[in-house]
Design a protein around this motif. Structure first.
Motif, PDB file in Angstrom:
ATOM      1  N   HIS A 229     -46.557 -49.147  -8.356  1.00 19.67           N
ATOM      2  CA  HIS A 229     -45.981 -48.066  -9.159  1.00 19.67           C
ATOM      3  C   HIS A 229     -47.067 -47.248  -9.848  1.00 19.67           C
ATOM      4  O   HIS A 229     -48.095 -47.782 -10.239  1.00 19.67           O
ATOM      5  N   GLU A 230     -46.800 -45.951 -10.010  1.00 21.76           N
ATOM      6  CA  GLU A 230     -47.696 -45.051 -10.752  1.00 21.76           C
ATOM      7  C   GLU A 230     -46.862 -44.122 -11.621  1.00 21.76           C
ATOM      8  O   GLU A 230     -45.785 -43.697 -11.213  1.00 21.76           O
ATOM      9  N   TRP A 231     -47.395 -43.839 -12.812  1.00 25.37           N
ATOM     10  CA  TRP A 231     -46.747 -42.914 -13.731  1.00 25.37           C
ATOM     11  C   TRP A 231     -47.775 -41.944 -14.293  1.00 25.37           C
ATOM     12  O   TRP A 231     -48.862 -42.362 -14.704  1.00 25.37           O
ATOM     13  N   PRO A 232     -47.440 -40.654 -14.367  1.00 21.63           N
ATOM     14  CA  PRO A 232     -48.319 -39.703 -15.061  1.00 21.63           C
ATOM     15  C   PRO A 232     -48.316 -40.040 -16.558  1.00 21.63           C
ATOM     16  O   PRO A 232     -47.288 -40.428 -17.105  1.00 21.63           O
ATOM     17  N   VAL A 233     -49.462 -39.888 -17.199  1.00 12.76           N
ATOM     18  CA  VAL A 233     -49.607 -40.191 -18.622  1.00 12.76           C
ATOM     19  C   VAL A 233     -49.779 -38.879 -19.383  1.00 12.76           C
ATOM     20  O   VAL A 233     -50.682 -38.106 -19.089  1.00 12.76           O
ATOM     21  N   SER A 234     -48.899 -38.648 -20.366  1.00 13.53           N
ATOM     22  CA  SER A 234     -49.036 -37.429 -21.171  1.00 13.53           C
ATOM     23  C   SER A 234     -49.855 -37.666 -22.424  1.00 13.53           C
ATOM     24  O   SER A 234     -50.413 -36.740 -22.999  1.00 13.53           O
ATOM     25  N   ARG A 235     -49.928 -38.936 -22.866  1.00 16.14           N
ATOM     26  CA  ARG A 235     -50.714 -39.275 -24.060  1.00 16.14           C
ATOM     27  C   ARG A 235     -51.223 -40.696 -23.894  1.00 16.14           C
ATOM     28  O   ARG A 235     -50.481 -41.586 -23.488  1.00 16.14           O
TER      29      ARG A 235
END
Length: 106
Positions: free
Chosen positions: A72-78
């Motif tokens: 799994h991968e998730w974009p990080v906003s902070r």
């Protein structure tokens, strides 16, 4: 941690590997708080910066941080650590439980 339809905030224990000026620098750690089924507590994670590999002019084209756990991968906003006490300095390459990642559209 907080949960909304646009983002989820997770707690992490870990540290950065590499110097701040190294483009291949990465954060390695494990999850301490999470409401995501695909990202359970104690899951191993890596945070890396992804860039387009070429010179760009637009701010939105410069790249972004991505948190990976297994497949799994998730974009990080902070992605932050709690601030040091006044007058203290901290080396982000030392293990710390104070990291918080806000994942976009999990």
């Amino acid at each position: 941690m907080t949960d909304s339809s646009a983002s989820v905030t997770v707690g992490l224990l870990g540290a950065w590997r590499g110097e701040a000026t190294d483009p291949s620098r990465s954060f390695h750690g494990e999850v301490t708080e999470s409401t995501l089924e695909a990202l359970p507590v104690r899951a191993e994670v890596v945070v890396r910066y992804r860039d387009p590999g070429r010179r760009v002019t637009g701010a939105s084209e410069h790249g972004s941080y991505v948190l990976s756990a297994g497949a799994h991968e998730w974009p990080v906003s902070r992605f932050t650590a709690h601030a040091s006490a006044a007058g203290e300095s901290r080396d982000d390459r030392e293990l710390s439980v104070a990291w918080v990642a806000e994942l976009v559209n999990p």
